[in-house]
Design an enzyme around this catalytic site. Structure first.
Site, PDB file in Angstrom:
ATOM      1  N   HIS A   1     -11.125  27.449  14.304  1.00  0.00           N
ATOM      2  CA  HIS A   1     -11.963  27.514  13.106  1.00  0.00           C
ATOM      3  C   HIS A   1     -12.142  28.952  12.617  1.00  0.00           C
ATOM      4  CE1 HIS A   1     -13.918  24.862  10.454  1.00  0.00           C
ATOM      5  NE2 HIS A   1     -15.154  24.926  10.896  1.00  0.00           N
TER       6      HIS A   1
ATOM      7  N   ASN B   1     -20.829  26.730   7.567  1.00  0.00           N
ATOM      8  CA  ASN B   1     -21.330  25.809   6.550  1.00  0.00           C
ATOM      9  C   ASN B   1     -22.188  26.466   5.477  1.00  0.00           C
ATOM     10  OD1 ASN B   1     -20.048  23.983   8.164  1.00  0.00           O
ATOM     11  ND2 ASN B   1     -21.858  22.787   8.678  1.00  0.00           N
TER      12      ASN B   1
ATOM     13  N   ASP C   1      -9.018  28.054   7.807  1.00  0.00           N
ATOM     14  CA  ASP C   1      -8.195  27.141   8.593  1.00  0.00           C
ATOM     15  C   ASP C   1      -8.032  25.803   7.890  1.00  0.00           C
ATOM     16  OD1 ASP C   1     -11.128  27.015   9.262  1.00  0.00           O
ATOM     17  OD2 ASP C   1     -10.469  25.173  10.250  1.00  0.00           O
TER      18      ASP C   1
ATOM     19  N   ASN D   1     -16.173  22.542   5.084  1.00  0.00           N
ATOM     20  CA  ASN D   1     -17.567  22.834   4.743  1.00  0.00           C
ATOM     21  C   ASN D   1     -17.787  24.263   4.279  1.00  0.00           C
ATOM     22  OD1 ASN D   1     -18.539  20.235   5.247  1.00  0.00           O
ATOM     23  ND2 ASN D   1     -18.815  20.653   7.429  1.00  0.00           N
TER      24      ASN D   1
END
Length: 274
Positions: free
Chosen positions: A95, A142, A167, A188
């Protein structure tokens, strides 16, 4: 295949062409009309042997004097944003490849990322004569838009000069994809950025493939997994392509960079060729 060697010694007479040569690190300028595309084969004592991939005619190279070069102070800066999560727990995970590519660019271009501004690890510098800002939001993925929206608003950066790097599970591992605009695709971090840019999706993004979860593994667990040793080697090769894509983007524009990204090979293809 032919094997040749290129050692660039830039004298005063070639200074005007130096920028052109350096912008094509896998190429040799054979003449003012011909560009030969090379692939690295072996390096020793700062002299690299190459294998010839292609040779094509070039347009005439303009060599403007330094006096007519654009003033960096008058150029609008680019904002290069890498997405990820802060903290050691997330370092080196899938991530966080956006963070890693921004770090790769910062190191290659000598741009310090030592300050915290706008809820980001933040750095200012230039790529060639183009001013750039590098940001890694520290808000957690997020809420990335809180940082990006504030930077864009404060510096009045045109959205077509905001590149977001992140990613993507929908791309094969280590594959790059450069797009001029688009939706969040379920990511997100991108969802947050679009929200804080007042719903605008008109900014470029560089997606880095991390592959799909194996078996029945949940996506939330997969993106927090570290890379294997072999994956890390391939990813480093991808980062080099990503760096080159960024350099082309800020100097020559989106279309040239997208052409490079779409034709760039992964390490697996490169090894298969040789």
């Amino acid at each position: 295949m032919y094997k040749t060697s290129c050692a660039f010694s830039i004298s005063s007479s070639l200074a005007a062409s130096a920028a052109t040569i350096l912008r094509f690190p896998r190429c040799c300028l054979l003449s003012s009309k011909t560009l030969i595309s090379l692939a690295p084969f072996h390096c020793s004592n700062n002299i690299c042997s190459y294998r010839t991939l292609s040779c094509r005619p070039m347009a005439s190279i303009s060599t403007p004097s330094l006096a007519t070069s654009p003033d960096p102070e008058k150029l609008k800066p680019w904002l290069l944003v890498g997405l990820g999560n802060p903290g050691k727990r997330y370092s080196g995970t899938r991530h966080n490849v956006g963070f890693e590519l921004v770090d790769f660019v910062a190191e290659a271009e000598g741009i310090p990322m030592s300050s915290i501004s706008f809820k980001s690890c933040f750095g200012r510098g230039s790529i060639g004569n183009v001013p750039v800002m590098l940001a890694k939001p520290q808000t957690f993925m997020n809420a990335s838009g809180e940082s990006v929206g504030a930077i864009v608003s404060y510096y009045k950066i045109p959205l077509n000069q905001v590149l977001v790097i992140f990613d993507d599970m929908d791309l094969p591992f280590a594959k790059l994809r450069l797009l001029p605009k688009g939706g969040h695709g379920g990511h997100n971090g991108m969802r947050s950025i679009i929200t804080h840019l007042k719903g605008s999706r008109d900014f470029p993004r560089l997606r880095i493939g991390i592959g799909r979860p194996p078996g029945k593994m949940e996506a939330a667990n997969f993106v927090l997994r570290p890379f294997t040793r072999d994956e890390r080697v391939e990813l480093d090769f991808t980062f080099q392509n990503g760096l080159e894509a960024v350099r082309i983007l800020v100097h020559e524009g989106f279309d040239r960079s997208a052409t490079f990204v779409n034709s760039a090979k992964t390490l697996e293809h490169f090894n298969a060729y040789f």
